[in-house]
Design an enzyme around this catalytic site. Structure first.
Site, PDB file in Angstrom:
ATOM      1  CE  LYS A 114     -39.187  14.234  55.250  1.00  0.00           C
ATOM      2  NZ  LYS A 114     -39.965  15.157  54.189  1.00  0.00           N
ATOM      3  CE  LYS A 207     -38.912   8.689  51.024  1.00  0.00           C
ATOM      4  NZ  LYS A 207     -39.839   9.932  50.431  1.00  0.00           N
ATOM      5  CE  LYS A 210     -38.278  16.757  46.248  1.00  0.00           C
ATOM      6  NZ  LYS A 210     -38.935  16.555  47.195  1.00  0.00           N
TER       7      LYS A 210
HETATM    8  N1  AQP Z   1     -38.034   6.708  46.990  1.00  0.00           N
HETATM    9  C1  AQP Z   1     -39.552   6.972  46.506  1.00  0.00           C
HETATM   10  N2  AQP Z   1     -40.216   5.897  45.689  1.00  0.00           N
HETATM   11  C2  AQP Z   1     -41.277   6.201  44.937  1.00  0.00           C
HETATM   12  N3  AQP Z   1     -42.042   7.297  45.386  1.00  0.00           N
HETATM   13  C3  AQP Z   1     -41.542   8.216  46.163  1.00  0.00           C
HETATM   14  N4  AQP Z   1     -42.023   9.643  46.314  1.00  0.00           N
HETATM   15  C4  AQP Z   1     -40.906  10.227  47.210  1.00  0.00           C
HETATM   16  N5  AQP Z   1     -39.940   9.617  47.097  1.00  0.00           N
HETATM   17  C5  AQP Z   1     -40.105   8.181  46.649  1.00  0.00           C
HETATM   18  C6  AQP Z   1     -43.289  10.366  45.965  1.00  0.00           C
HETATM   19  O1  AQP Z   1     -42.844  11.470  45.483  1.00  0.00           O
HETATM   20  C7  AQP Z   1     -43.820  12.251  45.783  1.00  0.00           C
HETATM   21  C8  AQP Z   1     -43.558  13.595  46.320  1.00  0.00           C
HETATM   22  O2  AQP Z   1     -42.786  13.584  47.210  1.00  0.00           O
HETATM   23  P1  AQP Z   1     -42.283  14.974  48.028  1.00  0.00           P
HETATM   24  O3  AQP Z   1     -41.411  15.477  47.473  1.00  0.00           O
HETATM   25  O4  AQP Z   1     -43.329  15.909  48.562  1.00  0.00           O
HETATM   26  O5  AQP Z   1     -41.848  14.474  49.554  1.00  0.00           O
HETATM   27  P2  AQP Z   1     -41.197  13.303  49.920  1.00  0.00           P
HETATM   28  O6  AQP Z   1     -42.112  12.086  49.656  1.00  0.00           O
HETATM   29  O7  AQP Z   1     -40.718  13.611  51.265  1.00  0.00           O
HETATM   30  O8  AQP Z   1     -39.960  13.051  48.855  1.00  0.00           O
HETATM   31  P3  AQP Z   1     -38.566  13.066  49.217  1.00  0.00           P
HETATM   32  O9  AQP Z   1     -37.572  12.745  48.025  1.00  0.00           O
HETATM   33  O10 AQP Z   1     -38.151  11.907  50.247  1.00  0.00           O
HETATM   34  O11 AQP Z   1     -38.164  14.593  49.781  1.00  0.00           O
HETATM   35  P4  AQP Z   1     -37.719  15.047  51.264  1.00  0.00           P
HETATM   36  O12 AQP Z   1     -36.211  14.302  51.082  1.00  0.00           O
HETATM   37  O13 AQP Z   1     -37.407  16.346  50.878  1.00  0.00           O
HETATM   38  O14 AQP Z   1     -38.462  14.413  52.302  1.00  0.00           O
HETATM   39  C9  AQP Z   1     -44.897  11.473  46.654  1.00  0.00           C
HETATM   40  O15 AQP Z   1     -45.965  11.113  46.281  1.00  0.00           O
HETATM   41  C10 AQP Z   1     -44.079  10.507  47.225  1.00  0.00           C
HETATM   42  O16 AQP Z   1     -44.768   9.311  47.462  1.00  0.00           O
END
Ligand code: AQP
Length: 347
Positions: A114, A207, A210
């Protein structure tokens, strides 16, 4: 003293939730809520580790809360609230900042990803994010954390922090009535969702996230039927038809991802999915995948939109949840302050 089984997890209000959040974490949350005490949080303190416009943050917080409920979370059964409203999270995070070692945080891959090349400009909060996550879980002495695969390293760190705290303060902990000297349980990651690592629709090695700049890379829970079908149609593939057995997906990341999503949505194994769709060209398979996605996600999206039209009701649910969360965290924090040696009111 054995710790009561208690489940904690959360997601960041940094935009609409997507299929990865849903298949990786949310469906497990809903399953756990049937049999366990569950605390589910919208982690707004985590969101501000990168800049958030205040109006957008408010909107995303309600959107994520609505997405939890629309996916099946029952706010009467589970505790649902936003993190900033329970001060125990920030307070315990500070104590953990003083327990965790720099070397431990330096190994965290999410910070490296990040912060990117410009790590000098990343916020201190982004670096200390895993300590706050440990605090989220341990402020409730939670024992189980249902998450996607990407969060495994952070939960391992939470276990290391809990263990070090228990070792450092053992005498005080025993004096507080914890005969085995363990104030904090070592929380277990639960990574058993139907899609523990859903990949981007544009790149099977990345992955689904968001924060990916391309909206075509993910299916948002708020996407309508037409958008879902279009995104699947545009998803990256390879030129071969689908194999009939799992071994045939090796070195085909996009095929593996799309079949994995199909299987997860249908609630079947990848092997069984391939018995059904093996031999199909991607064009045909994408129609099947589009139909499966729309039938599962469209009702969720419709319910999210309905709830977003009643923000007062969402706010009431979050306020009620915060009160119930505080009722669990407050006595734990009171004991903890005493264990650490902070002087305060007795009893
Ligand atoms: N691609 C994924 N596949 C499976 N599980 C996923 N999670 C996130 N992306 C995937 C799971 O969703 C939960 C919440 O995640 P978060 O919103 O707290 O943050 P993150 O993991 O950083 O999700 P994003 O979408 O990647 O957000 P950004 O881009 O803002 O960082 C967690 O349990 C995560 O494992």
């Amino acid at each position: 003293m054995a710790h009561k089984e208690r489940v904690f997890s959360g997601m960041q209000p940094t935009g609409s939730l997507h299929l990865g959040n849903y298949l990786g974490a949310m469906l497990q949350w809903i399953e756990w809520q049937k049999t366990r005490e569950c605390i589910y949080c919208v982690v707004d303190l985590h969101a501000i580790t990168v800049w958030q416009d205040p109006a957008e943050l408010r909107k995303s917080t309600r959107l994520v809360a609505a997405s939890y409920i629309a996916s099946g979370l029952d706010p009467k059964k589970s505790i649902l609230f936003n993190q900033s409203q329970v001060t125990a999270h920030a307070e315990l995070a500070w104590i953990f900042n003083c327990v965790a070692r720099l070397g431990w945080l330096n190994r965290m891959t999410q910070f490296k990803e990040k912060a990117g090349k410009d790590r000098e400009k990343a916020s201190v909060g982004l670096y200390a994010y895993p300590n706050l996550m440990a605090a989220d879980i341990l402020a409730y002495q939670a024992t189980h954390v249902p998450v996607g695969e990407d969060q495994k390293q952070h939960i391992e760190l939470a276990r290391d922090i809990a263990q070090k705290f228990n070792n450092d303060f053992r005498e005080s902990i025993v004096a507080a009535g914890y005969e085995d000297g363990n104030f904090f349980p070592l929380p277990e990651p639960v990574i058993t969702g139907p899609g523990t690592r859903v990949m981007s629709l544009r790149d099977g090695k990345k992955k689904m996230s968001k924060s990916d700049p391309s909206d075509l890379s993910r299916i948002n829970l708020t996407d309508n039927a037409e958008t879902i079908a279009r995104k699947i149609k545009k998803a990256k593939t390879d030129p071969e038809p689908l194999p009939s057995e799992e071994a045939g997906l090796k070195d085909r990341p996009e095929a593996q991802n799309l079949v994995g999503i199909y299987a997860a949505l249908e609630g079947i194994s990848v092997g069984d999915a391939l018995k059904d769709v093996g031999g199909l060209q991607f064009s045909e398979f994408k129609t099947r995948l589009g139909d499966a996605s729309v039938s599962k996600l469209e009702p969720v999206g419709a319910e999210i939109r309905r709830m977003m039209d009643a923000p007062d009701e969402l706010d009431r649910i979050l306020i009620d949840g915060a009160e119930r969360a505080r009722a669990i965290a407050d006595p734990i924090m009171k004991q903890l302050r005493d264990i650490v040696g902070f002087v305060g009111p007795k009893g």
